[in-house]
Motif scaffolding. Structure first.
Motif, PDB file in Angstrom:
ATOM      1  N   TRP A  46      -0.590   3.014  -4.423  1.00  0.00           N
ATOM      2  CA  TRP A  46      -1.408   1.881  -3.988  1.00  0.00           C
ATOM      3  C   TRP A  46      -1.598   0.840  -5.085  1.00  0.00           C
ATOM      4  O   TRP A  46      -1.610  -0.360  -4.811  1.00  0.00           O
ATOM      5  CB  TRP A  46      -2.730   2.380  -3.421  1.00  0.00           C
ATOM      6  CG  TRP A  46      -2.524   2.875  -2.020  1.00  0.00           C
ATOM      7  CD1 TRP A  46      -2.316   4.161  -1.613  1.00  0.00           C
ATOM      8  CD2 TRP A  46      -2.420   2.069  -0.855  1.00  0.00           C
ATOM      9  NE1 TRP A  46      -2.102   4.200  -0.260  1.00  0.00           N
ATOM     10  CE2 TRP A  46      -2.166   2.935   0.239  1.00  0.00           C
ATOM     11  CE3 TRP A  46      -2.530   0.698  -0.607  1.00  0.00           C
ATOM     12  CZ2 TRP A  46      -2.018   2.461   1.540  1.00  0.00           C
ATOM     13  CZ3 TRP A  46      -2.388   0.233   0.690  1.00  0.00           C
ATOM     14  CH2 TRP A  46      -2.132   1.108   1.739  1.00  0.00           C
ATOM     15  N   LEU A  60      -5.977   0.479   6.273  1.00  0.00           N
ATOM     16  CA  LEU A  60      -6.003  -0.830   5.632  1.00  0.00           C
ATOM     17  C   LEU A  60      -4.977  -1.748   6.271  1.00  0.00           C
ATOM     18  O   LEU A  60      -3.874  -1.317   6.619  1.00  0.00           O
ATOM     19  CB  LEU A  60      -5.696  -0.707   4.137  1.00  0.00           C
ATOM     20  CG  LEU A  60      -6.629   0.176   3.312  1.00  0.00           C
ATOM     21  CD1 LEU A  60      -6.186   0.188   1.861  1.00  0.00           C
ATOM     22  CD2 LEU A  60      -8.070  -0.297   3.431  1.00  0.00           C
ATOM     23  N   PHE A 117      -0.928   2.247   7.413  1.00  0.00           N
ATOM     24  CA  PHE A 117      -1.442   0.943   7.017  1.00  0.00           C
ATOM     25  C   PHE A 117      -0.555  -0.124   7.640  1.00  0.00           C
ATOM     26  O   PHE A 117       0.553   0.167   8.084  1.00  0.00           O
ATOM     27  CB  PHE A 117      -1.539   0.793   5.492  1.00  0.00           C
ATOM     28  CG  PHE A 117      -0.222   0.767   4.759  1.00  0.00           C
ATOM     29  CD1 PHE A 117       0.361  -0.429   4.375  1.00  0.00           C
ATOM     30  CD2 PHE A 117       0.427   1.961   4.425  1.00  0.00           C
ATOM     31  CE1 PHE A 117       1.574  -0.446   3.684  1.00  0.00           C
ATOM     32  CE2 PHE A 117       1.629   1.945   3.732  1.00  0.00           C
ATOM     33  CZ  PHE A 117       2.200   0.741   3.363  1.00  0.00           C
ATOM     34  N   VAL A 133      -5.767  -7.004   0.256  1.00  0.00           N
ATOM     35  CA  VAL A 133      -6.207  -6.245   1.424  1.00  0.00           C
ATOM     36  C   VAL A 133      -6.991  -7.188   2.331  1.00  0.00           C
ATOM     37  O   VAL A 133      -8.041  -7.709   1.953  1.00  0.00           O
ATOM     38  CB  VAL A 133      -7.065  -5.022   1.036  1.00  0.00           C
ATOM     39  CG1 VAL A 133      -7.520  -4.266   2.276  1.00  0.00           C
ATOM     40  CG2 VAL A 133      -6.286  -4.101   0.095  1.00  0.00           C
ATOM     41  N   ILE A 163     -10.316  -3.687   6.382  1.00  0.00           N
ATOM     42  CA  ILE A 163     -10.445  -2.246   6.583  1.00  0.00           C
ATOM     43  C   ILE A 163     -10.708  -2.096   8.078  1.00  0.00           C
ATOM     44  O   ILE A 163     -11.671  -2.668   8.598  1.00  0.00           O
ATOM     45  CB  ILE A 163     -11.615  -1.670   5.760  1.00  0.00           C
ATOM     46  CG1 ILE A 163     -11.443  -1.994   4.272  1.00  0.00           C
ATOM     47  CG2 ILE A 163     -11.736  -0.165   5.993  1.00  0.00           C
ATOM     48  CD1 ILE A 163     -12.711  -1.825   3.464  1.00  0.00           C
ATOM     49  N   PRO A 180     -12.181  -7.803   1.610  1.00  0.00           N
ATOM     50  CA  PRO A 180     -11.627  -7.463   2.927  1.00  0.00           C
ATOM     51  C   PRO A 180     -12.681  -7.489   4.034  1.00  0.00           C
ATOM     52  O   PRO A 180     -13.823  -7.122   3.826  1.00  0.00           O
ATOM     53  CB  PRO A 180     -11.097  -6.038   2.730  1.00  0.00           C
ATOM     54  CG  PRO A 180     -10.941  -5.869   1.271  1.00  0.00           C
ATOM     55  CD  PRO A 180     -11.982  -6.736   0.634  1.00  0.00           C
TER      56      PRO A 180
END
Length: 194
Positions: free
Chosen positions: A17, A54, A99, A114, A117, A154
């Motif tokens: 990540w 995500l 994701f 990002v 969420i 996010p």
């Protein structure tokens, strides 16, 4: 807003990540703008689609393609979760966590890498109201099928599903400290703090 992720190998997950998001790695924590991903050890294997995932932002079609290619080069794989033909790409990280890499969307222009969420919800509008109270974020949109909370970093979004939660979430939200008390939201999703 932070995210805790169960992993068979937290360091491998964190490296993936951090590399994907082009952000610093601090042990098993990945620090993206206004978001920390914390990877914790877990013995239980992943058995169902995650209820929390995500969505990554892109700035152009070419950027979206570059992000997908980069993710695949790091060990991600394409995933079919029944999405059909969509303008976004659905992938799995090397530990199997889903994701998405979104097409460019103006609402995510300032979120950082990002965009959101995303949480599966039986009742998105109700979940958004509950999470607005938990996080202090403003409800930007609430319908029967989709709801979103905006804030710094996010977005927090809820997408309607018909399948109820049946197992402990491998990906969980954290409000405040990751080590804080584990609580549950109105639909039984575990989260830290609040």
């Amino acid at each position: 807003m932070n995210v805790v992720v169960d992993s068979a190998d937290p360091l491998v997950s964190a490296r993936f990540w951090a590399d994907l998001l082009h952000v610093p790695l601090d042990g098993t924590q990945v620090h993206a703008p206004e978001l920390t991903l914390t990877f914790v050890p877990a013995d239980e294997p992943k058995t169902v689609k995650n209820r929390v995932h995500l969505d990554l932002a892109s700035q152009s079609a070419a950027d979206q393609g570059d992000i997908v290619s980069h993710a695949l080069s790091l060990g991600a794989a394409h995933a079919d979760i029944g999405q059909g033909r969509t303008p976004w790409a659905v992938l799995r990280d090397p530990q199997g966590n889903e994701f998405c890499v979104l097409e460019p969307r103006p609402e995510y222009a300032a979120t950082g890498p990002v965009a959101a969420i995303v949480v599966d919800a039986l009742a998105p509008a109700s979940q958004a109201l509950a999470w607005s109270t938990i996080t202090g974020r403003r409800v930007a949109l609430a319908t029967d099928d989709f709801a979103s909370l905006e804030g710094v970093g996010p977005w927090l979004e809820f997408v309607r599903v018909v399948e109820p939660k049946v197992v402990r979430n491998r990906v969980r939200l954290a409000v405040g400290a990751v080590g804080a008390e584990v609580r549950v939201d109105p639909e039984g999703n575990e989260f830290h703090g609040g």
